[in-house]
Scaffold this motif. Sequence first.
Motif, PDB file in Angstrom:
ATOM      1  N   LEU A 414     -29.312  33.193 -78.983  1.00  0.00           N
ATOM      2  CA  LEU A 414     -28.571  32.798 -77.779  1.00  0.00           C
ATOM      3  C   LEU A 414     -27.292  32.098 -78.231  1.00  0.00           C
ATOM      4  O   LEU A 414     -27.339  31.147 -79.013  1.00  0.00           O
ATOM      5  N   VAL A 415     -26.173  32.608 -77.760  1.00  0.00           N
ATOM      6  CA  VAL A 415     -24.881  32.090 -78.181  1.00  0.00           C
ATOM      7  C   VAL A 415     -24.095  31.690 -76.938  1.00  0.00           C
ATOM      8  O   VAL A 415     -24.264  32.292 -75.867  1.00  0.00           O
ATOM      9  N   SER A 579     -22.994  32.076 -88.509  1.00  0.00           N
ATOM     10  CA  SER A 579     -23.507  32.560 -89.803  1.00  0.00           C
ATOM     11  C   SER A 579     -25.035  32.563 -89.829  1.00  0.00           C
ATOM     12  O   SER A 579     -25.642  33.344 -90.554  1.00  0.00           O
ATOM     13  N   THR A 580     -25.663  31.668 -89.040  1.00  0.00           N
ATOM     14  CA  THR A 580     -27.133  31.573 -89.087  1.00  0.00           C
ATOM     15  C   THR A 580     -27.818  32.667 -88.262  1.00  0.00           C
ATOM     16  O   THR A 580     -29.023  32.817 -88.336  1.00  0.00           O
ATOM     17  N   ILE A 581     -27.045  33.410 -87.490  1.00  0.00           N
ATOM     18  CA  ILE A 581     -27.715  34.415 -86.646  1.00  0.00           C
ATOM     19  C   ILE A 581     -27.210  35.839 -86.900  1.00  0.00           C
ATOM     20  O   ILE A 581     -27.473  36.744 -86.105  1.00  0.00           O
ATOM     21  N   VAL A 582     -26.511  36.016 -88.020  1.00  0.00           N
ATOM     22  CA  VAL A 582     -25.976  37.372 -88.267  1.00  0.00           C
ATOM     23  C   VAL A 582     -27.080  38.413 -88.392  1.00  0.00           C
ATOM     24  O   VAL A 582     -26.872  39.592 -88.121  1.00  0.00           O
ATOM     25  N   ARG A 583     -28.304  37.925 -88.784  1.00  0.00           N
ATOM     26  CA  ARG A 583     -29.393  38.902 -88.940  1.00  0.00           C
ATOM     27  C   ARG A 583     -30.173  39.117 -87.639  1.00  0.00           C
ATOM     28  O   ARG A 583     -31.188  39.804 -87.634  1.00  0.00           O
ATOM     29  N   ALA A 584     -29.689  38.532 -86.570  1.00  0.00           N
ATOM     30  CA  ALA A 584     -30.419  38.672 -85.298  1.00  0.00           C
ATOM     31  C   ALA A 584     -30.451  40.127 -84.840  1.00  0.00           C
ATOM     32  O   ALA A 584     -29.494  40.878 -85.034  1.00  0.00           O
ATOM     33  N   ASP A 585     -31.593  40.518 -84.258  1.00  0.00           N
ATOM     34  CA  ASP A 585     -31.701  41.896 -83.747  1.00  0.00           C
ATOM     35  C   ASP A 585     -30.928  42.033 -82.454  1.00  0.00           C
ATOM     36  O   ASP A 585     -30.446  43.101 -82.114  1.00  0.00           O
ATOM     37  N   LYS A 586     -30.898  40.910 -81.715  1.00  0.00           N
ATOM     38  CA  LYS A 586     -30.173  40.955 -80.446  1.00  0.00           C
ATOM     39  C   LYS A 586     -29.442  39.622 -80.243  1.00  0.00           C
ATOM     40  O   LYS A 586     -29.997  38.561 -80.543  1.00  0.00           O
ATOM     41  N   VAL A 587     -28.209  39.715 -79.770  1.00  0.00           N
ATOM     42  CA  VAL A 587     -27.456  38.499 -79.464  1.00  0.00           C
ATOM     43  C   VAL A 587     -27.180  38.488 -77.961  1.00  0.00           C
ATOM     44  O   VAL A 587     -26.768  39.498 -77.390  1.00  0.00           O
ATOM     45  N   GLY A 593     -24.207  29.612 -67.560  1.00  0.00           N
ATOM     46  CA  GLY A 593     -25.512  29.984 -67.027  1.00  0.00           C
ATOM     47  C   GLY A 593     -25.698  31.453 -66.723  1.00  0.00           C
ATOM     48  O   GLY A 593     -26.710  31.838 -66.138  1.00  0.00           O
ATOM     49  N   ARG A 594     -24.721  32.298 -67.126  1.00  0.00           N
ATOM     50  CA  ARG A 594     -24.846  33.737 -66.861  1.00  0.00           C
ATOM     51  C   ARG A 594     -24.769  34.498 -68.174  1.00  0.00           C
ATOM     52  O   ARG A 594     -24.045  34.088 -69.096  1.00  0.00           O
ATOM     53  N   ILE A 595     -25.515  35.613 -68.235  1.00  0.00           N
ATOM     54  CA  ILE A 595     -25.411  36.454 -69.442  1.00  0.00           C
ATOM     55  C   ILE A 595     -24.133  37.275 -69.310  1.00  0.00           C
ATOM     56  O   ILE A 595     -23.949  37.996 -68.330  1.00  0.00           O
ATOM     57  N   VAL A 596     -23.261  37.138 -70.300  1.00  0.00           N
ATOM     58  CA  VAL A 596     -22.008  37.885 -70.202  1.00  0.00           C
ATOM     59  C   VAL A 596     -21.939  39.006 -71.243  1.00  0.00           C
ATOM     60  O   VAL A 596     -21.102  39.910 -71.131  1.00  0.00           O
ATOM     61  N   GLU A 597     -22.801  38.936 -72.242  1.00  0.00           N
ATOM     62  CA  GLU A 597     -22.822  39.995 -73.257  1.00  0.00           C
ATOM     63  C   GLU A 597     -24.201  40.058 -73.868  1.00  0.00           C
ATOM     64  O   GLU A 597     -24.864  39.031 -74.021  1.00  0.00           O
ATOM     65  N   GLU A 598     -24.614  41.244 -74.288  1.00  0.00           N
ATOM     66  CA  GLU A 598     -25.944  41.375 -74.862  1.00  0.00           C
ATOM     67  C   GLU A 598     -25.953  42.607 -75.769  1.00  0.00           C
ATOM     68  O   GLU A 598     -25.445  43.664 -75.374  1.00  0.00           O
ATOM     69  N   GLY A 599     -26.447  42.483 -76.985  1.00  0.00           N
ATOM     70  CA  GLY A 599     -26.499  43.637 -77.875  1.00  0.00           C
ATOM     71  C   GLY A 599     -26.675  43.205 -79.319  1.00  0.00           C
ATOM     72  O   GLY A 599     -26.860  42.009 -79.602  1.00  0.00           O
ATOM     73  N   GLY A 600     -26.590  44.153 -80.255  1.00  0.00           N
ATOM     74  CA  GLY A 600     -26.702  43.827 -81.674  1.00  0.00           C
ATOM     75  C   GLY A 600     -25.453  43.067 -82.125  1.00  0.00           C
ATOM     76  O   GLY A 600     -24.396  43.178 -81.494  1.00  0.00           O
ATOM     77  N   TYR A 601     -25.608  42.289 -83.195  1.00  0.00           N
ATOM     78  CA  TYR A 601     -24.496  41.436 -83.636  1.00  0.00           C
ATOM     79  C   TYR A 601     -23.254  42.267 -83.944  1.00  0.00           C
ATOM     80  O   TYR A 601     -22.167  42.024 -83.413  1.00  0.00           O
ATOM     81  N   GLN A 602     -23.433  43.275 -84.820  1.00  0.00           N
ATOM     82  CA  GLN A 602     -22.290  44.093 -85.236  1.00  0.00           C
ATOM     83  C   GLN A 602     -21.724  44.886 -84.061  1.00  0.00           C
ATOM     84  O   GLN A 602     -20.513  45.026 -83.900  1.00  0.00           O
ATOM     85  N   LEU A 604     -21.725  44.067 -80.898  1.00  0.00           N
ATOM     86  CA  LEU A 604     -20.918  43.210 -80.029  1.00  0.00           C
ATOM     87  C   LEU A 604     -19.572  42.875 -80.666  1.00  0.00           C
ATOM     88  O   LEU A 604     -18.546  42.829 -79.989  1.00  0.00           O
ATOM     89  N   LEU A 605     -19.624  42.663 -82.000  1.00  0.00           N
ATOM     90  CA  LEU A 605     -18.351  42.369 -82.685  1.00  0.00           C
ATOM     91  C   LEU A 605     -17.389  43.547 -82.514  1.00  0.00           C
ATOM     92  O   LEU A 605     -16.201  43.364 -82.246  1.00  0.00           O
ATOM     93  N   ALA A 606     -17.972  44.731 -82.640  1.00  0.00           N
ATOM     94  CA  ALA A 606     -17.149  45.935 -82.535  1.00  0.00           C
ATOM     95  C   ALA A 606     -16.527  46.067 -81.143  1.00  0.00           C
ATOM     96  O   ALA A 606     -15.433  46.597 -80.975  1.00  0.00           O
ATOM     97  N   GLN A 607     -17.246  45.535 -80.148  1.00  0.00           N
ATOM     98  CA  GLN A 607     -16.724  45.619 -78.777  1.00  0.00           C
ATOM     99  C   GLN A 607     -15.566  44.654 -78.537  1.00  0.00           C
ATOM    100  O   GLN A 607     -14.903  44.707 -77.506  1.00  0.00           O
TER     101      GLN A 607
END
Length: 622
Positions: A414-415, A579-587, A593-602, A604-607
């Motif tokens: 969760l970021v 840096s502590t969550i780069v290996r997360a399967d989902k970010v 209080g709202r989800i604005v983005e959801e997906g794999g780390y890389q 989402l970065l690409a987006q």
Amino acid sequence: MIFTAVGNYIHFKLAIPISRLLKATSFWQDNYFIFREFKYFPRMAILALVCLLIAAVLEGFGIGFILSFLQSLTNPTAPPIQTGITWFDVWILGVNAPAAERIYRICALIIMTTWLRSLFNYLGQVYNQKTQLHLADRLRRRVFEQLQALSLSYFAKTRSGDLINSITSEIYQLIQAFNVISFVFTKSSILLVYIASMLLLSWQLTLISVMLFSLLSVGMTTLLGRVREASFERTSAGSCYTSVALEFINGIRTVQAFAAQDYERRRFYDASTKLLQSATKSVSAMSLIEPVSEGVSITLLIGMLIIAFRFLIQNGLLESASLLTFLFVLLRVAPNVRAIDSARAQFNNFQGAFNNIKELLRTDNKTYLQNGKVQFSGLQQAIRFVGVDFGYDANELVLHNISLTIERGKMTALVGASGAGKSTLADLIPRFYDPTRGKILIDGVDLREYEINSLRRKIAVVSQDTFIFNTSVRNNIAYAMEEVDEAAIMEAARLAHALEFIQQLPEGFDTQLGDRGVRLSGGQRQRIAIARALLRDPDILILDEATSALDSVSERLIQESLDKLAVGRTVIAIAHRLSTIVRADKVVVLEQGRIVEEGGYQELLAQRGKLWKYHQLQHELG
Ligand SMILES: Nc1ncnc2c1ncn2[C@@H]1O[C@H](COP(=O)(O)OP(=O)(O)OP(=O)(O)O)[C@@H](O)[C@H]1O
């Protein structure tokens, strides 16, 4: 029989006037929640009452014997006082015996009843005190159970000082109040006996005395109201004082760091002065009861003497000797009435405590987490948030329409900016709070249907503020776990990279850590927390800024341990340092209080969306 009935009636009139009696009725109803505790130790409570009652009756007998003794001395030729019970009059009082023998018998009876009364008084007091101590114990336990059952939101709204004040000082006061109740019971029983003997001497004078003393008691009601009011003020000042003192002690580092000693001194002195003022007010109101009561009762006694002399003796309705005897009894009655009035004042003085504990134990105005029945044996598929809204205050939502799937065995991060609601979202999983709207499903079953402890046992939370108990390192790691293998504790400490510093502590794993772990650094406290979580071998691991207090080397080392631990487990990680969550399967990126983005780390970065912005920002800041 008639005398007893009249005595009973008069006794109540004397001790508690009608208006007070009505109030007393509602008092029993109001405070039933406390009185019902007596059912847990009925034998002790009944023994206390019976012994005190016997002591009161013996006191009455003692007075009777003294009266008989006085009469035998002043008028030896007069027929002796008799009870009407033949065997008692003949064999015990010796009514047929010579005057001298009767006096010896009476002396012996006075000594005997005095000793017996003392014995029953002693037993009564012992059982009485025991009953009160047990009552205090029951109430403490009830308050504890109540605090255990309450939702965390209650603690967020309530000052801890208030709660500590209730558990300590207010319960103590409440027990003092029960002491007063038993005192009133004893004194009232004695009064009953006195009134019965007064009735035997002159029913007219008894009636007048009872009416006059009743008036006195009614007059006292106004004063008692003041005592009661002062007691509420004192309770509130006491709570405030405890809160200020507690904050000062808990926040002593901040106080010193901000050179806020003067500010805290003012706060503390203010609270202490308010406590002093309210206590003084209550003491002044209480102290007034005794002298007023004494002055009025002496005036009443003299008035009685005049009435008796003017109307009864002059009209031949009463003998002077009987009047003197009556006055002798009345003189003993007056202090008892005064004592009861004082006790009533004291009792009113404890009303604040009654209200405080009653309010704390009330269940209709507090939020509880409903427990479910389904045993949670471990996560099989996923945790699903379905349209979840949540607000600490129902009118102010912190989470809006959260729909999210956290898959088993995966790491979900969760970021978001500070205050976005990350910790709040994670807190809903171990049911620290329940959603305001929507639901959370674990393997398709609503979270609320699970037995709460079976659920929590499978979840470990390592949060930003770790609580360290004032016990050994070992007990802190194995907190609330029974029969834990020493090797497992060592292994958890090793994995959390805590072993190095623990072994350097003076007594290793046996070192006592002080209040809230003051003897440890922030990073060391966090390692203990991680070891505590690892030892539980949880199914679901919530890491809420779990490594925030560590230096970068330790963070990297522990991160490696956590990564190893995460294998096969479901991890929900909250971290500001990406840096502590780069290996997360989902970010999951949260904003207000709202989800604005959801997906794999890389992915989402690409987006090049929100996560990318955070990433860039942290990169620029180095
Ligand atoms: N116990 C509480 N009572 C009332 N409001 C609270 C409580 N805890 C948090 N809040 C509020 O809820 C909102 C979200 O807080 P939360 O701690 O979940 O944010 P966060 O994203 O975890 O922040 P951070 O990264 O700073 O820890 C904030 O506005 C906060 O003020």
